[in-house]
Design an enzyme around this catalytic site. Structure first.
Site, mmCIF file in Angstrom:
data_model
loop_
_atom_site.group_PDB
_atom_site.id
_atom_site.type_symbol
_atom_site.label_atom_id
_atom_site.label_comp_id
_atom_site.label_asym_id
_atom_site.label_seq_id
_atom_site.Cartn_x
_atom_site.Cartn_y
_atom_site.Cartn_z
ATOM 1 N N LYS A 130 -9.467 0.555 9.747
ATOM 2 C CA LYS A 130 -8.436 -0.465 9.546
ATOM 3 C C LYS A 130 -7.864 -0.891 10.894
ATOM 4 O O LYS A 130 -7.398 -0.082 11.670
ATOM 5 C CB LYS A 130 -7.326 0.091 8.657
ATOM 6 C CG LYS A 130 -6.117 -0.819 8.508
ATOM 7 C CD LYS A 130 -5.001 -0.121 7.723
ATOM 8 C CE LYS A 130 -3.703 -0.900 7.774
ATOM 9 N NZ LYS A 130 -2.585 -0.178 7.125
ATOM 10 N N ASP A 153 1.809 -4.830 11.992
ATOM 11 C CA ASP A 153 2.085 -5.025 10.568
ATOM 12 C C ASP A 153 3.577 -5.219 10.330
ATOM 13 O O ASP A 153 4.345 -4.260 10.330
ATOM 14 C CB ASP A 153 1.582 -3.826 9.766
ATOM 15 C CG ASP A 153 1.790 -3.999 8.270
ATOM 16 O OD1 ASP A 153 2.012 -5.153 7.842
ATOM 17 O OD2 ASP A 153 1.724 -2.993 7.546
ATOM 18 N N LYS A 160 8.895 -5.704 6.133
ATOM 19 C CA LYS A 160 9.341 -4.330 6.308
ATOM 20 C C LYS A 160 10.772 -4.288 6.839
ATOM 21 O O LYS A 160 11.237 -5.251 7.458
ATOM 22 C CB LYS A 160 8.434 -3.607 7.321
ATOM 23 C CG LYS A 160 7.022 -3.343 6.859
ATOM 24 C CD LYS A 160 6.231 -2.652 7.955
ATOM 25 C CE LYS A 160 4.804 -2.364 7.516
ATOM 26 N NZ LYS A 160 4.738 -1.315 6.487
ATOM 27 N N ASP A 217 -0.632 0.731 13.435
ATOM 28 C CA ASP A 217 -1.339 0.489 12.180
ATOM 29 C C ASP A 217 -2.820 0.192 12.392
ATOM 30 O O ASP A 217 -3.554 -0.013 11.426
ATOM 31 C CB ASP A 217 -0.672 -0.659 11.410
ATOM 32 C CG ASP A 217 -0.824 -0.523 9.902
ATOM 33 O OD1 ASP A 217 -1.077 0.607 9.441
ATOM 34 O OD2 ASP A 217 -0.678 -1.527 9.190
ATOM 35 N N ASP A 266 2.609 -6.308 1.886
ATOM 36 C CA ASP A 266 2.640 -5.159 2.786
ATOM 37 C C ASP A 266 1.586 -4.119 2.419
ATOM 38 O O ASP A 266 1.462 -3.105 3.083
ATOM 39 C CB ASP A 266 4.036 -4.518 2.787
ATOM 40 C CG ASP A 266 4.233 -3.555 3.939
ATOM 41 O OD1 ASP A 266 3.519 -3.695 4.955
ATOM 42 O OD2 ASP A 266 5.092 -2.653 3.831
ATOM 43 N N GLU A 288 -1.555 -4.586 2.813
ATOM 44 C CA GLU A 288 -2.586 -5.449 3.392
ATOM 45 C C GLU A 288 -3.803 -4.686 3.894
ATOM 46 O O GLU A 288 -4.903 -5.236 3.976
ATOM 47 C CB GLU A 288 -1.993 -6.278 4.533
ATOM 48 C CG GLU A 288 -1.949 -5.620 5.900
ATOM 49 C CD GLU A 288 -1.102 -4.352 5.951
ATOM 50 O OE1 GLU A 288 -1.434 -3.454 6.735
ATOM 51 O OE2 GLU A 288 -0.104 -4.259 5.208
ATOM 52 N N ARG A 340 -5.617 -2.370 2.601
ATOM 53 C CA ARG A 340 -6.697 -2.278 1.612
ATOM 54 C C ARG A 340 -7.408 -3.614 1.430
ATOM 55 O O ARG A 340 -8.567 -3.652 1.024
ATOM 56 C CB ARG A 340 -6.138 -1.752 0.292
ATOM 57 C CG ARG A 340 -5.141 -2.653 -0.385
ATOM 58 C CD ARG A 340 -4.259 -1.922 -1.386
ATOM 59 N NE ARG A 340 -3.303 -1.043 -0.714
ATOM 60 C CZ ARG A 340 -2.431 -0.262 -1.349
ATOM 61 N NH1 ARG A 340 -2.420 -0.232 -2.668
ATOM 62 N NH2 ARG A 340 -1.595 0.496 -0.676
#
EC number: 3.4.11.1
Length: 496
Positions: free
Chosen positions: A251, A256, A263, A274, A333, A335, A337
């Protein structure tokens, strides 16, 4: 910093010139007649030194010893765990400006894994981030000598340890960089630098190519950012072309914000981490380039930012993934996946022997496992066992989590084939169940490293995990001399 391995007894170590000489003292230490043995035996007899891991005694310029400073360091059973614990007590010394050369001598034969633990501890302890600092002091430590009774016998473990250390450091370096210094394009450029090594190739796809592939989920996450997405494809070719590769998918969310599902502001800066999964893939390829094992590996990094914007994807939007399955995005959020599912579909074109994805995916995994173990989800029992074993060997442990089919019930949507979230309960598991829908029958594992990829607080920074786990797993696969039949995928069923 350079590591070297030498056959070095305590008697010979006394004549070794360095700034810091560390003598690892195990349980049942048997002294010889040399000066270091005598010094150690005397300290133990007087009670000034204990063999408990981490207990130490510092001696400055002892008579008959060439080193400027000597540390007698208890290491307990002298196994990997004990040596790591012992070496962590010395971590501050590895950053001292006056310590440029270190010799580390085992007072007895090193147990399996102990050399790797020592190398990793020195590498981690001496690491200094300088990329965006104007006045930072660079790493002072230049050379580390490991003295063992038989360097020839220890060479394979030493080679693995130093390669893993280089890979971990490469991963830490890129995960630590601020998002404006580690954009998707810059991460892709870092991947390209690995292609200078023999056997490593790199290809980078941009938005146009990704759109042609039909990666609607990946594109949806990226559309709110001015930074163009990148799909990085790394290949390491160490075996025959006919050998099916292992595919690693990392990933690569380089920052993010949560998107429209924004967030909280507190600690949002840590969302530069991230892309820890992507960084670990880079680190693994850095290690593979050094070790040159007989295995084929593909690394995929879907890299983009998740930003709020007038063009950003909205809660309730439905997108079509590369697999053709539609997804209702209930939470922007969630995202990671979304970018992973398209990369997992893309991975199928390599006809892999196994697929492992690595992602800082869920806070739920942090709640479940904390910062010690990564979460492991696997559709195949053999693959799970191999990863668990590799994690233990690398001191980079994981813990297998369930994948019962009933956990996927919450992913049902009235408006698409699935939703991208399923509520708070079992959040790390439902995220894994989402990803499982994109891997087919290929043996697949998912490593949720949300709790292990970085540390917060005063020690804030990337850890480089799970590079060690992954490298050990790949090396173990490479040692298999015969091609085993493809394992049948076995999902955990409900016990109710």
């Amino acid at each position: 910093m350079n590591f070297e391995l030498k056959t070095l007894s305590l008697a010979a170590a006394a004549a070794y010139k360095c700034d810091l000489l560390v003598v690892l003292v195990p349980e049942g230490f048997l002294p010889g007649s040399d000066v270091l043995s005598t010094l150690t035996a005397h300290a133990l007899k007087q009670g000034d030194l204990e063999v408990k891991p981490g207990k130490l005694l510092q001696c400055y310029a002892p008579a008959g010893v060439a080193a400027r400073r000597v540390v007698l360091l208890g290491c307990g059973a002298a196994d990997a765990h004990a040596v790591r614990q012992a070496m962590q007590a010395l971590a501050p010394s590895f950053k001292l400006p006056s310590v440029k050369r270190v010799a580390l001598v085992f007072g007895t034969s090193a147990q399996r894994g102990a050399i790797g633990a020592a190398v990793r501890a020195v590498s981690d302890g001496s690491y200094v981030y300088t990329a965006t600092k104007t006045k930072a002091e660079p790493r002072a430590l230049l050379r580390v000598t490991l003295g063992v009774p038989d360097a020839g016998a220890a060479q394979p473990e030493f080679a693995t340890a130093t390669a893993v250390a280089a890979g971990v450091e490469f991963a830490r370096e890129w995960a630590n960089r601020p998002a404006n210094h580690a954009t998707p394009t810059l991460v892709a450029n870092a991947a390209k630098t690995l292609a200078k090594y023999p056997g490593v190739q790199c290809q980078v796809l941009g938005p146009t190519e990704v759109a042609k592939l039909g990666m609607g989920a990946f594109l949806a996450v990226a559309q709110g950012s001015d930074q163009p997405l990148r799909l990085v494809e790394l290949r390491y070719n160490g075996a025959a072309r006919t050998q099916a590769p292992v595919v690693l998918v990392g990933k690569g969310i380089t920052f993010d914000t949560g998107g429209i599902s924004l967030k909280p502001a507190a600690e949002m800066d840590e969302m530069k981490f991230d892309m820890g999964g992507a960084a670990s893939v880079l680190g693994v390829f850095r290690a593979l380039a050094e070790l040159r094992p007989a295995i084929n590996v593909v690394g995929l990094i879907p890299a983009c930012e998740n930003m709020p914007d007038g063009k950003a994807v909205k809660p309730g939007d439905v997108v079509t993934s590369m697999s053709g399955q539609t997804i209702e995005i209930l939470n922007t959020d969630a995202e990671g996946r979304l970018v992973l599912c398209d990369a997992l579909t893309y991975a199928a074109r390599f006809k892999p022997a196994a697929v492992v994805d690595i992602a800082t995916l869920t806070g739920a995994c942090v709640v479940a496992l904390g910062g010690l173990r990564s979460g492991l989800f696997a559709s195949d029992d053999l693959l799970a066992e191999q990863l668990l074993s590799a994690g233990d060997a690398a001191l980079d442990p994981c813990w297998r989590m369930p994948l019962d089919d009933e956990y996927a019930e919450g992913l049902k949507s009235n408006f698409a084939d699935m939703a991208n979230v399923a509520g708070r309960a079992g959040g790390s598991i439902t995220a894994a169940k989402f990803l499982q829908r994109f891997v087919g029958d290929t043996p697949w594992a998912h490593l949720d490293i949300a709790g292990t990829a970085w540390k917060g607080g005063a020690a804030k920074g990337a850890t480089g995990r799970p590079v060690g786990l992954l490298v050990h797993y790949l090396l173990e696969r490479a040692t298999v001399s015969t091609v085993k039949p493809k394992q049948k995928t076995r999902s955990r069923k409900s016990v109710a």
